[in-house]
Design an enzyme around this catalytic site. Sequence first.
Site, PDB file in Angstrom:
ATOM      1  N   ARG A  77      23.688  40.558  34.722  1.00  0.00           N
ATOM      2  CA  ARG A  77      25.121  40.167  35.531  1.00  0.00           C
ATOM      3  C   ARG A  77      25.208  41.622  36.748  1.00  0.00           C
ATOM      4  O   ARG A  77      25.188  41.984  36.752  1.00  0.00           O
ATOM      5  CB  ARG A  77      26.139  40.066  35.341  1.00  0.00           C
ATOM      6  N   HIS A 120      32.689  40.082  44.125  1.00  0.00           N
ATOM      7  CA  HIS A 120      33.257  40.950  42.823  1.00  0.00           C
ATOM      8  C   HIS A 120      34.063  42.400  44.194  1.00  0.00           C
ATOM      9  O   HIS A 120      33.399  43.555  43.753  1.00  0.00           O
ATOM     10  CB  HIS A 120      32.381  42.049  42.115  1.00  0.00           C
ATOM     11  N   GLU A 165      37.533  38.765  38.308  1.00  0.00           N
ATOM     12  CA  GLU A 165      39.130  39.665  37.776  1.00  0.00           C
ATOM     13  C   GLU A 165      39.507  38.979  38.694  1.00  0.00           C
ATOM     14  O   GLU A 165      40.004  40.194  40.011  1.00  0.00           O
ATOM     15  CB  GLU A 165      38.354  41.100  37.263  1.00  0.00           C
ATOM     16  N   ASN A 291      35.962  38.849  30.750  1.00  0.00           N
ATOM     17  CA  ASN A 291      36.242  40.729  30.869  1.00  0.00           C
ATOM     18  C   ASN A 291      37.189  40.880  29.631  1.00  0.00           C
ATOM     19  O   ASN A 291      38.062  41.099  29.840  1.00  0.00           O
ATOM     20  CB  ASN A 291      35.878  40.537  32.134  1.00  0.00           C
ATOM     21  N   TYR A 293      38.127  44.298  28.075  1.00  0.00           N
ATOM     22  CA  TYR A 293      38.928  46.467  27.508  1.00  0.00           C
ATOM     23  C   TYR A 293      38.960  46.337  26.580  1.00  0.00           C
ATOM     24  O   TYR A 293      39.016  47.437  25.736  1.00  0.00           O
ATOM     25  CB  TYR A 293      38.964  46.603  28.930  1.00  0.00           C
ATOM     26  N   GLU A 366      31.818  41.373  30.638  1.00  0.00           N
ATOM     27  CA  GLU A 366      32.528  42.426  31.053  1.00  0.00           C
ATOM     28  C   GLU A 366      32.710  43.167  29.604  1.00  0.00           C
ATOM     29  O   GLU A 366      33.480  42.697  28.985  1.00  0.00           O
ATOM     30  CB  GLU A 366      32.828  42.959  32.128  1.00  0.00           C
TER      31      GLU A 366
END
Length: 459
Positions: A77, A120, A165, A291, A293, A366
């Site tokens: 990606r 992005h 995002e 995504n 985290y 991600e």
Amino acid sequence: MTTRGFPEGFAWGTATAAYQIEGSVTADGRGASIWDTFAHTPGKVLNGETGDVAVDHYARYAQDVALMGDLGLNAYRFSLSWPRIQPGGRGVNGAGLDFYKRLVDALLSRGITPYATLYHWDLPQELQDAGGWPERETAYRFAEYAAVVHEALGDRIKHWMTVNEPWCAAYLGYGSGDHAPGLRSPELAVRAAHHLLLAHGLAAPALSGNGGLVGAAPNLYAVTALTDSDADLEAARRIDGLQNRFFLDALLRGAYPEDVVADLSPYGFADAVKPGDLDLIGGPLDFLGVNYYSRHTVTVAEGASGVVATSPFAGSSPWPGAEHVAFVNAGRPVTDMGWEVDPEGLREILLRIAKEYPPVPLYITENGAAYVDEVVAGAVDDEERRAYLEAHLAACHDAIAAGVPLRGYFAWSFLDNFEWGWGYGKRFGLVHVDYATQVRTPKASARWYGRAARHNGLS
Ligand code: FCB
């Protein structure tokens, strides 16, 4: 022996973004983006670092793709730089498109499936000069850009992500000012959030031609109230609303959550939404990128700034309507970003999407961790990162076993790179980069991940 196998055809990849890795910022007619301007503004990026050179991927892409192939990865990606393809935000720069043709041809020749993100965070500077994402017009310009990209690359690329995002692009870019273009206005931020989603909706039809599959990649968090007090539960509702439900409801149900719309009404949010917008935003989605985290644990604190560590220069709150909310560390181990390691949160989010929303194939677009890495005798033993990846992949495996249609996983990131406001100070790569020499050294995590990819499972 593979004991935790993944479904056949599972995508094992890594992820990157153009400004973070490419460098060559004036090559072949590339125009400036808001990140060029921001990084060159003193006091915006740690140590005044910029993406001017980054990890020189523009020149070294062939070597980088070869390394990916040697590791055994089957997907990649990356993002397309809007100002390379449309310098100034208009027209067509063939030389910019040619770079992505070369990149994709190299990937395909190694059996690596390309997954391309159109946005992005590198908005052409001229579009920001005209108002940027708070202006509705920017969404229409994005749709034109998408049509140009699809026309040139639609024969080679089938998987498209419109926006990466959008929460960060809107609220860190226009709310807290931690990211480009560095503005600090909740009114601008909420309009930007809507227009980024509108851009997705307007671009999707062009991208779906010629067998294209269209997705988006919001950043989602598990969210927990610190206590059961009404005030903490209310804080969690607001943060979950702004971070998760706003994007999920719009993309998957074609409606904004009413409570979030009410929270944002003091900032003029409703005025930005025009009839028909949500039909576009909630149009057919072929897959959703997630995504992930960490988890937000939230409480209410008198005088809280509402700021999480989104840059070393954290400005005003990126949370309109939740400025009284404080983010607390719940005691889990943290990465070098200070982000808590919480694989259970990933499982929770995947199960939640599968349970609460209409069915849609999912990808982890991600997931990864920054740690302080050292090259010792030509090797990097990044056991913490390897363990992070394994724990999160195990969470994915659990979710798949529970029926979640998860189709792939992209580790952030392939290479160490320019980590936005933190400059080169945070290393997320599976491959170490010596910034002085540009020498690439696969870390132990890269070897481990490559093995998992080749075996299609965890041992
Ligand atoms: C995400 C961004 C990505 C990278 C990682 C660490 O928010 O999409 O570019 O910075 O965080």
